[in-house]
Design a protein around this motif. Sequence first.
Motif, short mmCIF file in Angstrom:
data_model
loop_
_atom_site.label_atom_id
_atom_site.label_comp_id
_atom_site.label_asym_id
_atom_site.label_seq_id
_atom_site.Cartn_x
_atom_site.Cartn_y
_atom_site.Cartn_z
N ARG A 1 5.44 -14.51 8.13
CA ARG A 1 5.15 -14.05 6.97
C ARG A 1 4.13 -12.50 7.16
N ALA A 2 3.77 -12.31 8.25
CA ALA A 2 3.16 -11.05 8.64
C ALA A 2 3.97 -9.84 7.94
N ILE A 3 2.93 -9.11 7.41
CA ILE A 3 3.67 -7.64 7.03
C ILE A 3 4.08 -6.99 7.97
N GLY A 4 5.22 -6.63 8.18
CA GLY A 4 5.94 -5.96 9.36
C GLY A 4 7.01 -6.73 9.81
N VAL A 5 7.14 -7.94 9.61
CA VAL A 5 8.07 -8.84 10.22
C VAL A 5 9.41 -8.85 9.32
N PRO A 6 9.30 -9.44 8.09
CA PRO A 6 10.37 -9.56 7.22
C PRO A 6 11.07 -8.17 6.77
N GLU A 7 9.98 -7.35 6.61
CA GLU A 7 10.63 -5.63 6.16
C GLU A 7 11.70 -5.25 7.36
N LEU A 8 11.47 -5.60 8.71
CA LEU A 8 12.35 -5.09 9.69
C LEU A 8 13.62 -5.60 9.76
N ASP A 9 13.75 -6.83 9.21
CA ASP A 9 15.03 -7.71 9.37
C ASP A 9 16.13 -6.97 9.32
N ALA A 10 16.38 -6.31 8.13
CA ALA A 10 17.79 -5.55 7.89
C ALA A 10 18.07 -4.55 9.16
N TYR A 11 17.01 -3.66 9.56
CA TYR A 11 17.28 -2.87 10.50
C TYR A 11 17.49 -3.54 11.71
N LEU A 12 16.70 -4.48 12.03
CA LEU A 12 16.95 -5.15 13.49
C LEU A 12 18.56 -5.67 13.23
N ARG A 13 18.94 -6.11 12.39
CA ARG A 13 20.29 -6.72 12.27
C ARG A 13 21.33 -5.55 12.48
N SER A 14 20.99 -4.48 12.04
CA SER A 14 21.86 -3.35 11.99
C SER A 14 22.11 -2.71 13.49
N ALA B 1 13.40 4.09 8.38
CA ALA B 1 12.54 4.83 7.72
C ALA B 1 12.17 3.86 6.23
N ALA B 2 13.32 3.20 5.84
CA ALA B 2 13.04 2.34 4.42
C ALA B 2 12.41 1.28 5.02
N ALA B 3 12.39 0.66 6.08
CA ALA B 3 11.64 -0.42 6.23
C ALA B 3 10.05 -0.11 6.65
N VAL B 4 9.73 1.02 7.15
CA VAL B 4 8.53 1.40 7.19
C VAL B 4 7.76 1.85 6.06
N ASP B 5 8.41 2.22 4.97
CA ASP B 5 7.99 2.41 3.78
C ASP B 5 7.69 1.42 3.00
N GLU B 6 8.63 0.38 3.06
CA GLU B 6 8.22 -1.02 2.61
C GLU B 6 6.95 -1.80 3.32
N ILE B 7 6.97 -1.38 4.57
CA ILE B 7 5.79 -2.00 5.16
C ILE B 7 4.55 -1.57 4.44
N LYS B 8 4.57 0.07 4.26
CA LYS B 8 3.36 0.44 3.70
C LYS B 8 3.10 0.10 2.39
N ALA B 9 4.41 0.11 1.43
CA ALA B 9 4.02 -0.39 -0.01
C ALA B 9 3.50 -1.81 0.14
N ASN B 10 3.72 -2.71 0.80
CA ASN B 10 3.40 -4.05 0.86
C ASN B 10 2.07 -4.06 1.28
N THR B 11 1.66 -3.33 2.27
CA THR B 11 0.15 -3.40 2.68
C THR B 11 -0.67 -2.85 1.50
N CYS C 1 3.48 1.83 14.40
CA CYS C 1 4.72 2.14 14.79
C CYS C 1 4.60 3.03 16.15
N ARG C 2 3.58 3.88 16.29
CA ARG C 2 3.48 4.45 17.61
C ARG C 2 2.89 3.38 18.83
N ARG C 3 2.42 2.74 18.32
CA ARG C 3 1.67 1.44 19.10
C ARG C 3 2.76 0.45 19.71
N GLY C 4 4.12 0.38 19.04
CA GLY C 4 4.97 -0.32 19.07
C GLY C 4 5.23 -1.40 18.50
N LEU C 5 5.06 -1.18 17.21
CA LEU C 5 5.34 -2.40 16.05
C LEU C 5 6.77 -2.67 16.01
#
Length: 350
Positions: A228-241, A257-267, A203-207
């Motif tokens: 399908r890459a982890i980090g792409v679908p998880e951010l969908d709702a945030y980017l729409r907002s 924050a919820a999207a980042v947590d989901e990225i961590k869980a899916n990874t 995230c600090r590097r610009g994800l």
Amino acid sequence: MALSMAAAPAMAPAAPTFPRLTMPMPMPLPPAIITLPDAAVPAPPPLSVVGRQRVAAKHKAVVVLGATGTGKSRLAIDLALRFGGEVINSDKMQLYVGLDVATNKVSPGECAGVPHHLLGVVAHPDAEFTAAEFRREASRAAAAVAARGRVPVIAGGSNTYVEELVDGDGRAFRDRFDCCFLWVDARLPVLHGFVARRVDEMCRRGLVEEVAAAFDPRRTDYSRGIWRAIGVPELDAYLRSRGAAGVGDEERERMLAAAVDEIKANTSRLAFRQRGKIQRLARMWRVRRVDATEVFLKRGHAADEAWERLVAAPCIDAVRSFLLEDQEYSSMVTAAKASIFHSTVAAAVA
């Protein structure tokens, strides 16, 4: 080695732009076909002596296995630098052009001058790249590397691809290459903690900005290609907002924050699945496992020292023995024959 993506004629309006893509995105989608220049026929490997016959030894290849975040790319580069190798990527998401942060591609600086193959070669982000296609292209890349007198080092997290390469097509790869299998492992609780920290670093590097640049609000299907890459679908709702009326900054931050947590869980879930697949492969293949748990419990110089001691050094020793074993066997046979000859001569003289 240069690769190119076969393009189909445009039949519909172009899909949304995608950063760093080198090809248009026509519809209908073309198959994921990439082409390599015809690889040179590998030079004959050295001869081994078996009994009274001289038979051609196989070429050598190193295969680095490990769950996401365990340091496969780092080890592959370490080994390539030490033994004159070239890395062949076996991570399906890293095959695609773009989303370098999300897919954790090695940077040019991290490559340290080591040639990498099948890295960022599929230009169409929606294209599918099958395990059989990977086997074909990775086999050709390995043959080209061996033809240059260098060692193919295959590394990546897509174990289905690796299994198809090694055992698919009637085990044709095994007919040409002896394989040294290395597994960089770590205890899952420790690895999960490291993965969470790595997502924060991404995230600090610009994800988020990288995925936002590729985001198209018309897209609802994240089941194909690089999407399908982890980090792409998880951010969908945030980017729409970000473009939605009535969503305040506080709510938007909560969604991020919820999207980042989901990225961590899916990874973490991905790491668990990958480790299970490698355990299955280790029951089929002769795999050398190294435990990198201590590396992930340390920071900075201490972590680097632990890596060299616990991962790099034993793997370098294993690969050195693997690369020399044919020469050592041939030398042993030659020495044994010489001993028998001298004993026979001595007996005759006596």
